[in-house]
Design a protein around this motif. Sequence first.
Motif, PDB file in Angstrom:
ATOM      1  N   ARG A 197       7.153  12.997 -11.862  1.00  0.00           N
ATOM      2  CA  ARG A 197       7.022  14.291 -11.182  1.00  0.00           C
ATOM      3  C   ARG A 197       5.559  14.592 -10.867  1.00  0.00           C
ATOM      4  NH1 ARG A 197      11.211  15.988 -14.858  1.00  0.00           N
ATOM      5  NH2 ARG A 197       9.757  17.194 -16.135  1.00  0.00           N
ATOM      6  N   ASN A 198       4.671  14.275 -11.808  1.00  0.00           N
ATOM      7  CA  ASN A 198       3.249  14.516 -11.573  1.00  0.00           C
ATOM      8  C   ASN A 198       2.713  13.662 -10.425  1.00  0.00           C
ATOM      9  OD1 ASN A 198       3.057  16.429 -13.560  1.00  0.00           O
ATOM     10  ND2 ASN A 198       2.117  15.089 -15.084  1.00  0.00           N
ATOM     11  N   THR A 199       3.153  12.423 -10.372  1.00  0.00           N
ATOM     12  CA  THR A 199       2.706  11.523  -9.302  1.00  0.00           C
ATOM     13  C   THR A 199       3.218  11.996  -7.950  1.00  0.00           C
ATOM     14  OG1 THR A 199       2.724   9.669 -10.873  1.00  0.00           O
ATOM     15  CG2 THR A 199       2.652   9.118  -8.538  1.00  0.00           C
ATOM     16  N   ALA A 200       4.477  12.423  -7.910  1.00  0.00           N
ATOM     17  CA  ALA A 200       5.058  12.927  -6.660  1.00  0.00           C
ATOM     18  C   ALA A 200       4.344  14.199  -6.204  1.00  0.00           C
ATOM     19  CB  ALA A 200       6.547  13.193  -6.847  1.00  0.00           C
ATOM     20  N   LEU A 201       3.997  15.072  -7.141  1.00  0.00           N
ATOM     21  CA  LEU A 201       3.287  16.308  -6.808  1.00  0.00           C
ATOM     22  C   LEU A 201       1.911  15.996  -6.232  1.00  0.00           C
ATOM     23  CD1 LEU A 201       3.234  19.454  -7.012  1.00  0.00           C
ATOM     24  CD2 LEU A 201       2.144  19.149  -9.259  1.00  0.00           C
ATOM     25  N   PHE A 202       1.211  15.046  -6.814  1.00  0.00           N
ATOM     26  CA  PHE A 202      -0.109  14.650  -6.331  1.00  0.00           C
ATOM     27  C   PHE A 202      -0.029  14.130  -4.894  1.00  0.00           C
ATOM     28  CE2 PHE A 202      -3.388  11.233  -6.028  1.00  0.00           C
ATOM     29  CZ  PHE A 202      -4.515  12.038  -6.093  1.00  0.00           C
ATOM     30  N   LEU A 203       0.902  13.228  -4.646  1.00  0.00           N
ATOM     31  CA  LEU A 203       1.028  12.642  -3.307  1.00  0.00           C
ATOM     32  C   LEU A 203       1.469  13.672  -2.268  1.00  0.00           C
ATOM     33  CD1 LEU A 203       2.675   9.234  -4.276  1.00  0.00           C
ATOM     34  CD2 LEU A 203       0.374   9.590  -3.348  1.00  0.00           C
ATOM     35  N   LYS A 204       2.319  14.607  -2.681  1.00  0.00           N
ATOM     36  CA  LYS A 204       2.804  15.629  -1.764  1.00  0.00           C
ATOM     37  C   LYS A 204       1.681  16.545  -1.294  1.00  0.00           C
ATOM     38  CE  LYS A 204       6.066  19.508  -1.474  1.00  0.00           C
ATOM     39  NZ  LYS A 204       7.088  20.312  -2.218  1.00  0.00           N
ATOM     40  N   ASN A 233      -4.676  -2.661  -6.249  1.00  0.00           N
ATOM     41  CA  ASN A 233      -4.872  -2.722  -4.807  1.00  0.00           C
ATOM     42  C   ASN A 233      -3.541  -2.722  -4.061  1.00  0.00           C
ATOM     43  OD1 ASN A 233      -7.760  -2.871  -4.643  1.00  0.00           O
ATOM     44  ND2 ASN A 233      -7.615  -4.935  -5.469  1.00  0.00           N
ATOM     45  N   GLY A 234      -2.440  -2.651  -4.803  1.00  0.00           N
ATOM     46  CA  GLY A 234      -1.117  -2.622  -4.197  1.00  0.00           C
ATOM     47  C   GLY A 234      -0.632  -3.957  -3.691  1.00  0.00           C
ATOM     48  N   SER A 235      -1.265  -5.070  -4.118  1.00  0.00           N
ATOM     49  CA  SER A 235      -0.917  -6.381  -3.582  1.00  0.00           C
ATOM     50  C   SER A 235       0.262  -7.044  -4.300  1.00  0.00           C
ATOM     51  CB  SER A 235      -2.131  -7.320  -3.661  1.00  0.00           C
ATOM     52  OG  SER A 235      -3.210  -6.804  -2.918  1.00  0.00           O
ATOM     53  N   ASN A 236       0.510  -6.709  -5.539  1.00  0.00           N
ATOM     54  CA  ASN A 236       1.535  -7.421  -6.312  1.00  0.00           C
ATOM     55  C   ASN A 236       2.786  -6.564  -6.519  1.00  0.00           C
ATOM     56  OD1 ASN A 236      -0.296  -9.520  -6.377  1.00  0.00           O
ATOM     57  ND2 ASN A 236      -1.097  -8.979  -8.388  1.00  0.00           N
ATOM     58  N   TYR A 237       2.796  -5.753  -7.588  1.00  0.00           N
ATOM     59  CA  TYR A 237       3.927  -4.864  -7.849  1.00  0.00           C
ATOM     60  C   TYR A 237       4.078  -3.857  -6.705  1.00  0.00           C
ATOM     61  CZ  TYR A 237       6.686  -1.184 -10.031  1.00  0.00           C
ATOM     62  OH  TYR A 237       7.643  -0.247 -10.301  1.00  0.00           O
ATOM     63  N   PRO A 238       5.306  -3.520  -6.281  1.00  0.00           N
ATOM     64  CA  PRO A 238       6.597  -3.969  -6.818  1.00  0.00           C
ATOM     65  C   PRO A 238       7.233  -5.129  -6.058  1.00  0.00           C
ATOM     66  CG  PRO A 238       6.940  -2.088  -5.399  1.00  0.00           C
ATOM     67  CD  PRO A 238       5.461  -2.354  -5.380  1.00  0.00           C
ATOM     68  N   ASP A 239       6.696  -5.504  -4.885  1.00  0.00           N
ATOM     69  CA  ASP A 239       7.393  -6.470  -4.027  1.00  0.00           C
ATOM     70  C   ASP A 239       6.964  -7.912  -4.236  1.00  0.00           C
ATOM     71  OD1 ASP A 239       8.847  -4.410  -2.754  1.00  0.00           O
ATOM     72  OD2 ASP A 239       7.158  -3.999  -1.424  1.00  0.00           O
ATOM     73  N   TYR A 240       5.751  -8.132  -4.720  1.00  0.00           N
ATOM     74  CA  TYR A 240       5.236  -9.483  -4.948  1.00  0.00           C
ATOM     75  C   TYR A 240       5.426 -10.366  -3.707  1.00  0.00           C
ATOM     76  CZ  TYR A 240       5.065  -8.010  -9.805  1.00  0.00           C
ATOM     77  OH  TYR A 240       4.779  -7.334 -10.961  1.00  0.00           O
ATOM     78  N   PHE A 254     -10.485   3.888  -5.583  1.00  0.00           N
ATOM     79  CA  PHE A 254     -11.294   4.170  -4.399  1.00  0.00           C
ATOM     80  C   PHE A 254     -12.629   3.450  -4.500  1.00  0.00           C
ATOM     81  CE2 PHE A 254     -11.895   7.564  -7.508  1.00  0.00           C
ATOM     82  CZ  PHE A 254     -13.268   7.688  -7.602  1.00  0.00           C
ATOM     83  N   LYS A 255     -13.277   3.240  -3.348  1.00  0.00           N
ATOM     84  CA  LYS A 255     -14.524   2.486  -3.282  1.00  0.00           C
ATOM     85  C   LYS A 255     -15.746   3.367  -3.049  1.00  0.00           C
ATOM     86  CE  LYS A 255     -12.745  -1.713  -3.563  1.00  0.00           C
ATOM     87  NZ  LYS A 255     -13.061  -2.630  -4.690  1.00  0.00           N
ATOM     88  N   ASN A 256     -15.541   4.594  -2.609  1.00  0.00           N
ATOM     89  CA  ASN A 256     -16.654   5.489  -2.285  1.00  0.00           C
ATOM     90  C   ASN A 256     -17.345   5.939  -3.582  1.00  0.00           C
ATOM     91  OD1 ASN A 256     -18.292   7.706  -1.582  1.00  0.00           O
ATOM     92  ND2 ASN A 256     -17.016   8.151   0.208  1.00  0.00           N
ATOM     93  N   GLU A 257     -18.564   5.433  -3.809  1.00  0.00           N
ATOM     94  CA  GLU A 257     -19.255   5.718  -5.063  1.00  0.00           C
ATOM     95  C   GLU A 257     -19.625   7.187  -5.212  1.00  0.00           C
ATOM     96  OE1 GLU A 257     -22.468   3.118  -5.984  1.00  0.00           O
ATOM     97  OE2 GLU A 257     -21.387   1.304  -5.398  1.00  0.00           O
ATOM     98  N   PHE A 291      -4.077   7.715   2.154  1.00  0.00           N
ATOM     99  CA  PHE A 291      -4.483   6.376   2.563  1.00  0.00           C
ATOM    100  C   PHE A 291      -5.935   6.071   2.212  1.00  0.00           C
ATOM    101  CE2 PHE A 291      -1.076   7.699   5.482  1.00  0.00           C
ATOM    102  CZ  PHE A 291      -0.151   6.728   5.157  1.00  0.00           C
ATOM    103  N   PHE A 292      -6.656   7.080   1.730  1.00  0.00           N
ATOM    104  CA  PHE A 292      -8.016   6.857   1.248  1.00  0.00           C
ATOM    105  C   PHE A 292      -8.012   5.976   0.002  1.00  0.00           C
ATOM    106  CE2 PHE A 292     -11.467   8.111  -1.613  1.00  0.00           C
ATOM    107  CZ  PHE A 292     -12.584   7.970  -0.805  1.00  0.00           C
TER     108      PHE A 292
END
Length: 347
Positions: free
Chosen positions: A263-270, A150-157, A289-292, A276-277
Amino acid sequence: MITVDEFPGRAITIDGKDFLYFGGTAYLGLQTDSEFQSLFIDNIKKYGTSYSASRKSNIRISIFDKAESYLSNMVGSESCITMSSGYLAGQLVCDYFDNEDYKLYYAPNTHSALFRGQQEVYESWQQLETDILNDQEKKQILFLDSIDFNGSNYPDYKALQKLPLENIILVIDDSHGIGITGENGGGSFSNLQSLKPKELLVTCSLGKGFGVQAGAIFGRRSIIESLKETQFFGGSSPAIPAALATLIDAQSIYSEKRDLLLRNTALFLKNLANPFFFSASAGHPTFSFKNEQMATFLEENGILVTNFHYPTEDDELMSRIVLNSSHQKADILKLCKILNNSLIYNI
Protein backbone atom coordinates in the motif's frame (compact mmCIF):
# COMPACT_ATOMS: atom_id res chain seq x y z
CA MET A 1 28.48 10.12 7.37
CA ILE A 2 25.82 10.41 10.09
CA THR A 3 26.13 8.44 13.35
CA VAL A 4 23.05 7.65 15.45
CA ASP A 5 22.67 5.88 18.79
CA GLU A 6 19.72 3.61 17.99
CA PHE A 7 18.23 1.78 15.03
CA PRO A 8 16.73 4.29 12.58
CA GLY A 9 13.02 3.76 12.13
CA ARG A 10 10.75 5.91 9.98
CA ALA A 11 12.18 9.03 11.63
CA ILE A 12 15.53 10.17 13.05
CA THR A 13 16.53 13.12 15.24
CA ILE A 14 20.04 14.44 14.59
CA ASP A 15 21.46 17.37 16.55
CA GLY A 16 17.95 18.39 17.55
CA LYS A 17 16.58 18.31 13.99
CA ASP A 18 13.92 15.81 12.95
CA PHE A 19 14.19 13.89 9.67
CA LEU A 20 12.04 11.33 7.93
CA TYR A 21 14.17 8.32 6.98
CA PHE A 22 13.69 6.66 3.59
CA GLY A 23 16.79 4.49 3.47
CA GLY A 24 18.27 1.20 4.62
CA THR A 25 16.95 -2.28 3.86
CA ALA A 26 14.53 -2.94 6.74
CA TYR A 27 11.70 -3.26 4.24
CA LEU A 28 9.02 -4.46 6.66
CA GLY A 29 10.04 -2.12 9.48
CA LEU A 30 10.34 -5.06 11.86
CA GLN A 31 13.45 -4.04 13.78
CA THR A 32 11.52 -1.39 15.70
CA ASP A 33 8.15 -3.16 15.78
CA SER A 34 7.15 -3.92 19.38
CA GLU A 35 5.17 -7.09 18.61
CA PHE A 36 8.03 -8.53 16.57
CA GLN A 37 10.53 -7.58 19.27
CA SER A 38 8.44 -9.38 21.90
CA LEU A 39 8.50 -12.59 19.87
CA PHE A 40 12.25 -12.30 19.45
CA ILE A 41 12.83 -11.67 23.16
CA ASP A 42 10.69 -14.70 24.09
CA ASN A 43 12.75 -16.87 21.75
CA ILE A 44 16.02 -15.53 23.16
CA LYS A 45 14.82 -16.64 26.60
CA LYS A 46 14.19 -20.13 25.20
CA TYR A 47 17.15 -20.57 22.85
CA GLY A 48 19.76 -18.18 24.25
CA THR A 49 21.49 -15.21 22.66
CA SER A 50 23.74 -17.25 20.35
CA TYR A 51 24.70 -20.81 19.41
CA SER A 52 28.37 -21.37 20.13
CA ALA A 53 28.79 -24.73 18.39
CA SER A 54 29.09 -26.27 14.96
CA ARG A 55 26.04 -27.63 13.17
CA LYS A 56 28.08 -30.87 13.00
CA SER A 57 28.23 -31.15 16.80
CA ASN A 58 27.14 -34.40 18.47
CA ILE A 59 24.48 -32.37 20.31
CA ARG A 60 22.12 -30.67 17.85
CA ILE A 61 19.18 -28.35 18.29
CA SER A 62 15.97 -29.08 16.39
CA ILE A 63 15.03 -25.52 15.40
CA PHE A 64 17.54 -25.54 12.52
CA ASP A 65 15.80 -28.43 10.74
CA LYS A 66 12.38 -26.94 11.48
CA ALA A 67 13.32 -23.52 10.11
CA GLU A 68 14.97 -24.96 6.99
CA SER A 69 11.93 -27.10 6.26
CA TYR A 70 9.67 -24.09 6.76
CA LEU A 71 11.78 -21.92 4.46
CA SER A 72 12.05 -24.48 1.67
CA ASN A 73 8.28 -25.02 1.71
CA MET A 74 7.68 -21.28 1.57
CA VAL A 75 10.12 -20.74 -1.30
CA GLY A 76 9.22 -23.88 -3.27
CA SER A 77 12.62 -25.61 -3.23
CA GLU A 78 13.44 -29.20 -2.40
CA SER A 79 15.77 -28.21 0.40
CA CYS A 80 17.39 -25.35 2.29
CA ILE A 81 20.43 -24.65 4.42
CA THR A 82 20.81 -21.68 6.78
CA MET A 83 23.93 -19.71 7.60
CA SER A 84 24.76 -16.85 9.97
CA SER A 85 24.44 -14.25 7.20
CA GLY A 86 23.47 -13.83 3.57
CA TYR A 87 27.04 -12.91 2.71
CA LEU A 88 28.34 -16.15 4.19
CA ALA A 89 25.64 -18.09 2.32
CA GLY A 90 26.84 -16.58 -0.94
CA GLN A 91 30.46 -17.28 -0.10
CA LEU A 92 29.69 -20.95 0.64
CA VAL A 93 28.24 -21.40 -2.84
CA CYS A 94 31.11 -19.41 -4.36
CA ASP A 95 33.64 -21.64 -2.58
CA TYR A 96 31.80 -24.81 -3.66
CA PHE A 97 32.08 -23.97 -7.37
CA ASP A 98 35.60 -22.50 -7.20
CA ASN A 99 37.42 -25.12 -9.27
CA GLU A 100 38.65 -25.68 -12.81
CA ASP A 101 35.60 -27.67 -13.88
CA TYR A 102 33.45 -24.53 -14.08
CA LYS A 103 33.43 -21.29 -16.03
CA LEU A 104 31.99 -18.53 -13.86
CA TYR A 105 30.09 -15.54 -15.27
CA TYR A 106 28.92 -12.52 -13.30
CA ALA A 107 25.97 -10.52 -14.60
CA PRO A 108 25.88 -6.71 -14.32
CA ASN A 109 25.49 -5.44 -10.73
CA THR A 110 26.17 -8.82 -9.10
CA HIS A 111 26.68 -8.43 -5.34
CA SER A 112 30.14 -9.15 -3.93
CA ALA A 113 28.65 -11.89 -1.71
CA LEU A 114 28.77 -14.13 -4.80
CA PHE A 115 32.45 -13.71 -5.68
CA ARG A 116 35.92 -13.24 -4.27
CA GLY A 117 38.72 -10.91 -5.26
CA GLN A 118 38.68 -8.97 -8.50
CA GLN A 119 36.17 -10.98 -10.51
CA GLU A 120 35.06 -9.69 -13.89
CA VAL A 121 31.52 -8.40 -13.51
CA TYR A 122 30.01 -7.68 -16.91
CA GLU A 123 28.87 -4.16 -17.64
CA SER A 124 26.34 -5.25 -20.26
CA TRP A 125 24.05 -8.22 -20.74
CA GLN A 126 24.76 -8.14 -24.48
CA GLN A 127 28.45 -8.93 -24.02
CA LEU A 128 27.64 -11.53 -21.37
CA GLU A 129 25.23 -13.29 -23.72
CA THR A 130 27.81 -13.30 -26.53
CA ASP A 131 30.53 -14.80 -24.33
CA ILE A 132 28.26 -17.51 -22.93
CA LEU A 133 27.12 -18.56 -26.40
CA ASN A 134 30.70 -18.64 -27.72
CA ASP A 135 32.21 -20.60 -24.84
CA GLN A 136 30.85 -24.09 -24.26
CA GLU A 137 34.03 -25.89 -23.16
CA LYS A 138 33.33 -25.95 -19.42
CA LYS A 139 30.28 -26.19 -17.19
CA GLN A 140 28.84 -22.69 -17.11
CA ILE A 141 27.64 -20.93 -13.97
CA LEU A 142 25.90 -17.57 -14.08
CA PHE A 143 25.75 -15.44 -10.92
CA LEU A 144 23.36 -12.51 -10.59
CA ASP A 145 21.15 -10.56 -8.20
CA SER A 146 17.38 -10.87 -8.47
CA ILE A 147 16.93 -7.20 -7.54
CA ASP A 148 19.64 -5.19 -9.29
CA PHE A 149 17.97 -1.79 -8.54
CA ASN A 150 17.90 -0.99 -12.25
CA GLY A 151 14.83 -3.07 -13.10
CA SER A 152 16.80 -5.41 -15.38
CA ASN A 153 16.17 -8.76 -13.67
CA TYR A 154 13.15 -9.23 -11.38
CA PRO A 155 10.33 -9.93 -12.14
CA ASP A 156 10.59 -10.94 -15.83
CA TYR A 157 14.27 -11.91 -16.18
CA LYS A 158 14.10 -11.13 -19.89
CA ALA A 159 17.86 -11.32 -20.36
CA LEU A 160 17.96 -14.82 -18.88
CA GLN A 161 15.34 -16.02 -21.32
CA LYS A 162 17.75 -15.33 -24.21
CA LEU A 163 20.31 -17.80 -22.83
CA PRO A 164 20.53 -21.61 -23.19
CA LEU A 165 19.56 -22.09 -19.56
CA GLU A 166 19.30 -25.85 -19.96
CA ASN A 167 23.12 -25.81 -20.03
CA ILE A 168 23.65 -23.20 -17.31
CA ILE A 169 23.78 -23.40 -13.53
CA LEU A 170 22.09 -20.30 -12.09
CA VAL A 171 23.18 -18.85 -8.74
CA ILE A 172 20.89 -16.00 -7.69
CA ASP A 173 21.21 -13.64 -4.74
CA ASP A 174 17.62 -12.90 -3.67
CA SER A 175 18.49 -10.93 -0.52
CA HIS A 176 16.38 -7.91 -1.50
CA GLY A 177 13.47 -10.00 -2.77
CA ILE A 178 12.77 -12.81 -0.34
CA GLY A 179 10.31 -11.86 2.36
CA ILE A 180 8.66 -9.10 0.31
CA THR A 181 8.31 -10.42 -3.26
CA GLY A 182 6.72 -13.57 -4.65
CA GLU A 183 3.81 -15.52 -3.21
CA ASN A 184 3.73 -15.12 0.59
CA GLY A 185 7.18 -13.52 0.46
CA GLY A 186 8.74 -16.58 -1.16
CA GLY A 187 10.92 -14.48 -3.45
CA SER A 188 12.09 -15.51 -6.90
CA PHE A 189 12.89 -19.22 -6.60
CA SER A 190 9.68 -20.57 -8.17
CA ASN A 191 9.77 -17.94 -10.92
CA LEU A 192 13.37 -18.80 -11.80
CA GLN A 193 12.72 -22.53 -11.60
CA SER A 194 10.04 -22.15 -14.28
CA LEU A 195 12.80 -21.01 -16.68
CA LYS A 196 14.20 -24.57 -16.42
CA PRO A 197 17.89 -23.93 -15.81
CA LYS A 198 20.29 -26.86 -15.60
CA GLU A 199 20.58 -26.20 -11.86
CA LEU A 200 19.25 -23.44 -9.61
CA LEU A 201 20.68 -22.21 -6.34
CA VAL A 202 19.25 -19.14 -4.61
CA THR A 203 21.15 -17.48 -1.77
CA CYS A 204 19.87 -14.68 0.43
CA SER A 205 20.03 -12.66 3.58
CA LEU A 206 17.05 -13.10 5.89
CA GLY A 207 17.75 -9.76 7.56
CA LYS A 208 16.16 -7.51 4.97
CA GLY A 209 12.75 -9.09 4.36
CA PHE A 210 12.41 -11.03 7.62
CA GLY A 211 14.24 -8.84 10.11
CA VAL A 212 16.48 -11.57 11.56
CA GLN A 213 20.25 -12.02 11.34
CA ALA A 214 20.66 -15.11 9.16
CA GLY A 215 21.20 -16.27 5.59
CA ALA A 216 19.90 -19.18 3.52
CA ILE A 217 20.58 -21.23 0.39
CA PHE A 218 17.83 -22.98 -1.59
CA GLY A 219 18.14 -25.74 -4.18
CA ARG A 220 17.88 -29.44 -4.96
CA ARG A 221 18.24 -31.73 -1.96
CA SER A 222 21.36 -33.47 -3.31
CA ILE A 223 23.37 -30.26 -3.76
CA ILE A 224 22.23 -28.83 -0.43
CA GLU A 225 23.40 -32.02 1.26
CA SER A 226 26.75 -31.65 -0.53
CA LEU A 227 27.07 -28.11 0.82
CA LYS A 228 26.42 -29.42 4.34
CA GLU A 229 29.39 -31.76 4.00
CA THR A 230 31.89 -28.99 3.27
CA GLN A 231 34.47 -27.69 5.72
CA PHE A 232 33.08 -24.22 5.06
CA PHE A 233 29.71 -25.20 6.52
CA GLY A 234 31.02 -27.39 9.34
CA GLY A 235 33.50 -24.77 10.50
CA SER A 236 31.11 -21.80 10.36
CA SER A 237 29.04 -20.47 13.23
CA PRO A 238 25.34 -21.03 12.45
CA ALA A 239 22.44 -18.62 12.52
CA ILE A 240 21.10 -17.69 15.94
CA PRO A 241 18.39 -20.23 16.89
CA ALA A 242 16.21 -17.51 18.42
CA ALA A 243 16.22 -15.69 15.08
CA LEU A 244 15.11 -18.77 13.16
CA ALA A 245 12.38 -19.53 15.69
CA THR A 246 11.11 -15.96 15.39
CA LEU A 247 11.02 -16.30 11.61
CA ILE A 248 8.55 -19.18 12.02
CA ASP A 249 6.51 -17.57 14.81
CA ALA A 250 6.07 -14.22 13.05
CA GLN A 251 4.14 -15.46 9.99
CA SER A 252 1.06 -13.32 10.64
CA ILE A 253 3.21 -10.24 11.30
CA TYR A 254 5.09 -10.73 8.03
CA SER A 255 1.82 -11.00 6.11
CA GLU A 256 0.43 -7.83 7.66
CA LYS A 257 3.64 -5.89 7.04
CA ARG A 258 3.85 -7.00 3.40
CA ASP A 259 0.34 -5.68 2.83
CA LEU A 260 1.33 -2.36 4.38
CA LEU A 261 4.43 -2.17 2.21
CA LEU A 262 2.41 -2.78 -0.96
CA ARG A 263 0.00 0.00 0.00
CA ASN A 264 2.84 2.39 0.81
CA THR A 265 4.54 1.70 -2.51
CA ALA A 266 1.30 2.19 -4.43
CA LEU A 267 0.65 5.48 -2.59
CA PHE A 268 4.14 6.75 -3.44
CA LEU A 269 3.79 5.94 -7.14
CA LYS A 270 0.29 7.39 -7.32
CA ASN A 271 1.43 10.76 -5.97
CA LEU A 272 4.79 10.98 -7.76
CA ALA A 273 4.83 13.47 -10.63
CA ASN A 274 7.75 11.87 -12.47
CA PRO A 275 8.23 8.18 -11.59
CA PHE A 276 10.46 7.72 -14.66
CA PHE A 277 13.17 9.75 -12.94
CA PHE A 278 13.91 6.66 -10.84
CA SER A 279 15.15 3.17 -11.68
CA ALA A 280 12.98 0.55 -10.03
CA SER A 281 11.84 -3.07 -10.21
CA ALA A 282 8.09 -3.58 -10.54
CA GLY A 283 6.56 -4.18 -7.12
CA HIS A 284 9.76 -3.38 -5.21
CA PRO A 285 9.88 -0.47 -2.72
CA THR A 286 13.26 0.93 -3.79
CA PHE A 287 13.78 3.83 -6.20
CA SER A 288 17.33 4.53 -7.36
CA PHE A 289 18.58 7.78 -8.85
CA LYS A 290 21.81 9.18 -10.30
CA ASN A 291 21.41 12.91 -9.60
CA GLU A 292 23.89 13.59 -6.79
CA GLN A 293 22.13 16.83 -5.86
CA MET A 294 18.89 15.00 -5.10
CA ALA A 295 20.06 13.53 -1.79
CA THR A 296 21.35 16.94 -0.65
CA PHE A 297 18.10 18.61 -1.66
CA LEU A 298 16.04 16.03 0.24
CA GLU A 299 18.21 16.37 3.35
CA GLU A 300 17.76 20.15 3.28
CA ASN A 301 14.02 19.47 3.32
CA GLY A 302 14.07 17.01 6.23
CA ILE A 303 14.37 13.74 4.30
CA LEU A 304 17.30 11.31 4.64
CA VAL A 305 17.78 8.57 2.03
CA THR A 306 20.37 5.91 1.24
CA ASN A 307 23.37 7.77 -0.19
CA PHE A 308 26.89 6.33 0.08
CA HIS A 309 29.59 4.55 -1.92
CA TYR A 310 29.02 0.77 -1.85
CA PRO A 311 30.53 -1.71 -1.20
CA THR A 312 33.78 0.33 -0.95
CA GLU A 313 34.67 4.02 -1.14
CA ASP A 314 36.04 3.36 -4.63
CA ASP A 315 32.69 2.14 -5.96
CA GLU A 316 29.84 4.18 -7.42
CA LEU A 317 27.61 6.31 -5.23
CA MET A 318 24.52 4.33 -4.29
CA SER A 319 21.53 6.65 -3.98
CA ARG A 320 17.98 5.43 -3.50
CA ILE A 321 14.70 6.15 -1.80
CA VAL A 322 13.51 3.15 0.21
CA LEU A 323 9.96 2.74 1.45
CA ASN A 324 9.12 0.43 4.35
CA SER A 325 6.08 -0.77 6.23
CA SER A 326 6.55 1.61 9.15
CA HIS A 327 6.12 4.72 7.01
CA GLN A 328 2.85 6.52 7.58
CA LYS A 329 0.66 8.00 4.87
CA ALA A 330 1.66 11.54 5.87
CA ASP A 331 5.37 10.61 5.56
CA ILE A 332 4.96 9.42 1.99
CA LEU A 333 2.79 12.35 0.94
CA LYS A 334 5.35 14.76 2.39
CA LEU A 335 8.13 13.04 0.44
CA CYS A 336 6.12 13.22 -2.78
CA LYS A 337 5.31 16.89 -2.22
CA ILE A 338 8.98 17.75 -1.75
CA LEU A 339 9.96 15.78 -4.84
CA ASN A 340 7.18 17.29 -6.93
CA ASN A 341 8.21 20.79 -5.88
CA SER A 342 11.77 20.27 -7.11
CA LEU A 343 10.92 21.29 -10.69
CA ILE A 344 10.30 17.66 -11.69
CA TYR A 345 13.61 16.58 -10.13
CA ASN A 346 15.99 18.77 -12.09
CA ILE A 347 16.94 20.21 -8.67
